[in-house]
Scaffold this active site. Sequence first.
Site, PDB file in Angstrom:
ATOM      1  N   ASP A 176      40.824  41.119  37.942  1.00 33.69           N
ATOM      2  CA  ASP A 176      40.778  40.210  36.630  1.00 33.69           C
ATOM      3  C   ASP A 176      41.477  38.806  36.726  1.00 33.69           C
ATOM      4  OD1 ASP A 176      40.284  41.256  33.401  1.00 33.69           O
ATOM      5  OD2 ASP A 176      41.819  39.934  33.282  1.00 33.69           O
TER       6      ASP A 176
ATOM      7  N   TYR B  90      32.342  30.025  33.751  1.00 28.33           N
ATOM      8  CA  TYR B  90      32.455  29.467  33.283  1.00 28.33           C
ATOM      9  C   TYR B  90      32.423  27.832  34.414  1.00 28.33           C
ATOM     10  CZ  TYR B  90      35.268  31.036  29.558  1.00 28.33           C
ATOM     11  OH  TYR B  90      35.376  31.679  28.633  1.00 28.33           O
TER      12      TYR B  90
HETATM   13  P1  ITT Z   1      34.754  43.418  35.616  1.00 19.93           P
HETATM   14  O1  ITT Z   1      36.121  43.099  34.306  1.00 19.93           O
HETATM   15  O2  ITT Z   1      34.140  44.515  35.198  1.00 19.93           O
HETATM   16  O3  ITT Z   1      35.425  43.170  36.714  1.00 19.93           O
HETATM   17  P2  ITT Z   1      34.826  40.679  33.859  1.00 19.93           P
HETATM   18  O4  ITT Z   1      33.141  40.322  33.558  1.00 19.93           O
HETATM   19  O5  ITT Z   1      34.535  41.869  32.130  1.00 19.93           O
HETATM   20  O6  ITT Z   1      34.259  41.661  34.612  1.00 19.93           O
HETATM   21  P3  ITT Z   1      36.844  40.018  34.006  1.00 19.93           P
HETATM   22  O7  ITT Z   1      36.976  40.662  32.629  1.00 19.93           O
HETATM   23  O8  ITT Z   1      38.023  39.522  35.131  1.00 19.93           O
HETATM   24  O9  ITT Z   1      36.159  40.353  33.960  1.00 19.93           O
HETATM   25  O10 ITT Z   1      36.249  38.172  32.754  1.00 19.93           O
HETATM   26  C1  ITT Z   1      36.529  37.334  33.040  1.00 19.93           C
HETATM   27  C2  ITT Z   1      35.427  36.271  32.834  1.00 19.93           C
HETATM   28  O11 ITT Z   1      35.869  34.978  33.269  1.00 19.93           O
HETATM   29  C3  ITT Z   1      34.354  36.256  33.428  1.00 19.93           C
HETATM   30  O12 ITT Z   1      33.516  37.047  32.366  1.00 19.93           O
HETATM   31  C4  ITT Z   1      32.790  35.161  34.049  1.00 19.93           C
HETATM   32  O13 ITT Z   1      32.925  34.844  32.318  1.00 19.93           O
HETATM   33  C5  ITT Z   1      34.770  34.299  34.198  1.00 19.93           C
HETATM   34  N1  ITT Z   1      34.827  34.349  35.295  1.00 19.93           N
HETATM   35  C6  ITT Z   1      35.294  34.568  36.030  1.00 19.93           C
HETATM   36  N2  ITT Z   1      35.266  34.921  37.354  1.00 19.93           N
HETATM   37  C7  ITT Z   1      34.505  33.443  37.388  1.00 19.93           C
HETATM   38  C8  ITT Z   1      33.842  32.833  37.964  1.00 19.93           C
HETATM   39  O14 ITT Z   1      33.880  32.369  39.160  1.00 19.93           O
HETATM   40  N3  ITT Z   1      33.444  31.197  38.035  1.00 19.93           N
HETATM   41  C9  ITT Z   1      32.833  31.361  36.543  1.00 19.93           C
HETATM   42  N4  ITT Z   1      34.090  32.003  35.523  1.00 19.93           N
HETATM   43  C10 ITT Z   1      34.252  33.270  36.083  1.00 19.93           C
END
Ligand code: ITT
Length: 193
Positions: free
Chosen positions: A68, A150
């Site tokens: 996450d 982002y």
């Molecule tokens: P999973 O839970 O299925 O892994 P998710 O997209 O829902 O996928 P998260 O709950 O961790 O994942 O959400 C984190 C959000 O933060 C993600 O949707 C992106 O918008 C942002 N994010 C995560 N990692 C990033 C990165 O390396 N660079 C830019 N934005 C990122």
Amino acid sequence: MKIIFATSNQHKLREIKSLVIPGVEIVSLQDIGFEGELPETHETIEENSLEKAEYLSKKFNTFCFAEDTGLIVDALNGEPGVYSARYAGETATFDDNVNKVLSKMEGQKNRKARFKTVITYYSQDAYVQFEGVTEGEILEERIGNEGFGYDPIFKPEGSTKSYAEMSLKEKNEFSHRKKSFDLFANHLQQITV
Ligand code: ITT
């Protein structure tokens, strides 16, 4: 050794698949034919990471890891944080979320922010977590077309480029995800030698 990476985010999958742990094959949800939703019901990055890994590991009775990630902005009291994926609403796109951060940060002098990733490795009813943090700042506008989420508005400390101006290889030199993955890889190598 095969380990499932529990993510429905194809961008995360691509980044993780660019990293190699000798003797370990990373298997995606697509590879195992899982199309459901991963649960994410908690209010911390640590708990949500654990919830996803535990859910998948128990469902398939095998080794599994999940992660996450949140973008933590000081001037926004830590937002979007654990709500990074749905900051502008349940059906928000990456663009919607970026717009919300940019508009809330308009005129703000303190632009300090960080990305935090917590990987949870879940195996046989036990788990271990690995945290990666990258400090940086929120740009005043989008720069670059690479990456996801982002990336266009985040510039890591020590770089002149935003994450979205970097190739995958360059992003890995700074990446929060790579830092947590390196700790995880280290752990796996210690327990499998
Ligand atoms: P999973 O839970 O299925 O892994 P998710 O997209 O829902 O996928 P998260 O709950 O961790 O994942 O959400 C984190 C959000 O933060 C993600 O949707 C992106 O918008 C942002 N994010 C995560 N990692 C990033 C990165 O390396 N660079 C830019 N934005 C990122």
